[in-house]
Write a protein that holds these residues in place. Structure first.
Motif, short mmCIF file in Angstrom:
data_model
loop_
_atom_site.label_atom_id
_atom_site.label_comp_id
_atom_site.label_asym_id
_atom_site.label_seq_id
_atom_site.Cartn_x
_atom_site.Cartn_y
_atom_site.Cartn_z
N THR A 138 -3.49 0.29 -3.52
CA THR A 138 -2.95 -0.86 -3.04
C THR A 138 -2.74 -1.71 -4.38
N TYR A 155 -2.11 -6.14 -4.69
CA TYR A 155 -2.23 -7.54 -3.98
C TYR A 155 -1.69 -8.60 -4.93
N ILE A 184 0.93 -1.20 0.17
CA ILE A 184 -0.14 -0.07 0.08
C ILE A 184 0.97 1.37 0.02
#
Lengths: 117, 109
Positions: free
Chosen positions: A58, A60, A52
């Motif tokens: 963000t 992932y 982040i």
């Protein structure tokens, strides 16, 4: 000196949500850099979970994306990890770290999270 | 997905010897995006090398990194007792954005 410290429950039941927080000292998250979570199952290698930016953007690991949420609280100078629907395969040492450019230069000491009923 | 394969899995050497660790990528990796870490038991990984060949702050010059494209190498010129550990390479760039190799354990012979 930048320091990171993970905190959260060491035991989580299957199907529940794992929640961890990383408190940062010696550097203001608002000043920049990406901040990330990495995990390591006992006796195994490292797996990046996600990162982040101080702005809140963000990204992932696709293998975990459907279950992961990383958030940042600049007022408390900390960021957090939530991993839902955990199973025994999520048992690991969880590290938080600062991403310098494309690598992690400062790491927390890690916290073991065990998934068990 | 870029897969990083480290070899050998275990390297058995004596103090004073030279260690050569390999990290091979399944696709080309920008040199800027390749890093090496050292991990000792019960400790977090420590950044050794970034940008394939730049030493991180405080890392002794017996550690060096080289390589490009799909083949990267970490060399420890003369092993000190504190260098026996597990070493990981890591790449940034392709989805998943960050991946680590499986690690090479350098053990005392």
């Amino acid at each position: 000196q930048v320091q990171l410290q993970e905190s959260g429950p060491g035991l989580v039941k299957p199907s529940e949500t794992l929640s961890l927080t990383c408190a940062v000292s010696g550097y203001s998250i608002s000043s920049g850099y990406y901040w990330g979570w990495i995990r390591q199952p006992p006796g195994k290698g490292l797996e990046w979970i996600g990162s982040i930016y101080h702005s809140g953007s963000t990204y992932y690991n696709p293998s975990l994306k459907s279950r992961v949420t990383i958030s940042v609280d600049t007022s408390k100078n900390q960021f957090s990890l939530k991993l839902s629907s955990v199973t025994a395969a999520d048992t690991a040492v969880y590290y938080c770290a600062r991403r310098m450019d494309y690598e992690f230069d400062y790491w927390g000491q890690g916290t073991l999270v065990t998934v068990s009923s | 997905e870029i897969v990083l394969t480290q070899s050998p899995g275990t390297l058995s050497l004596s103090p004073g010897e030279r260690a050569t660790l390999s990290c091979r990528a399944s696709q080309s990796v920008s040199s800027s995006y390749l890093a090496w870490y050292q991990q000792k038991p019960g400790q977090a990984p420590r950044l050794l090398i970034y940008g394939a060949s730049s030493r991180a702050t405080g890392i002794p010059d017996r550690f060096s990194g080289s390589g490009s494209g799909t083949d990267f190498t970490l060399t420890i010129s003369r092993l000190e007792p504190e260098d026996f550990a597990v070493y990981y390479c890591q790449q940034y760039g392709s989805s998943p954005r960050l991946t680590f190799g499986g690690g090479t354990k350098v053990e005392i012979k």
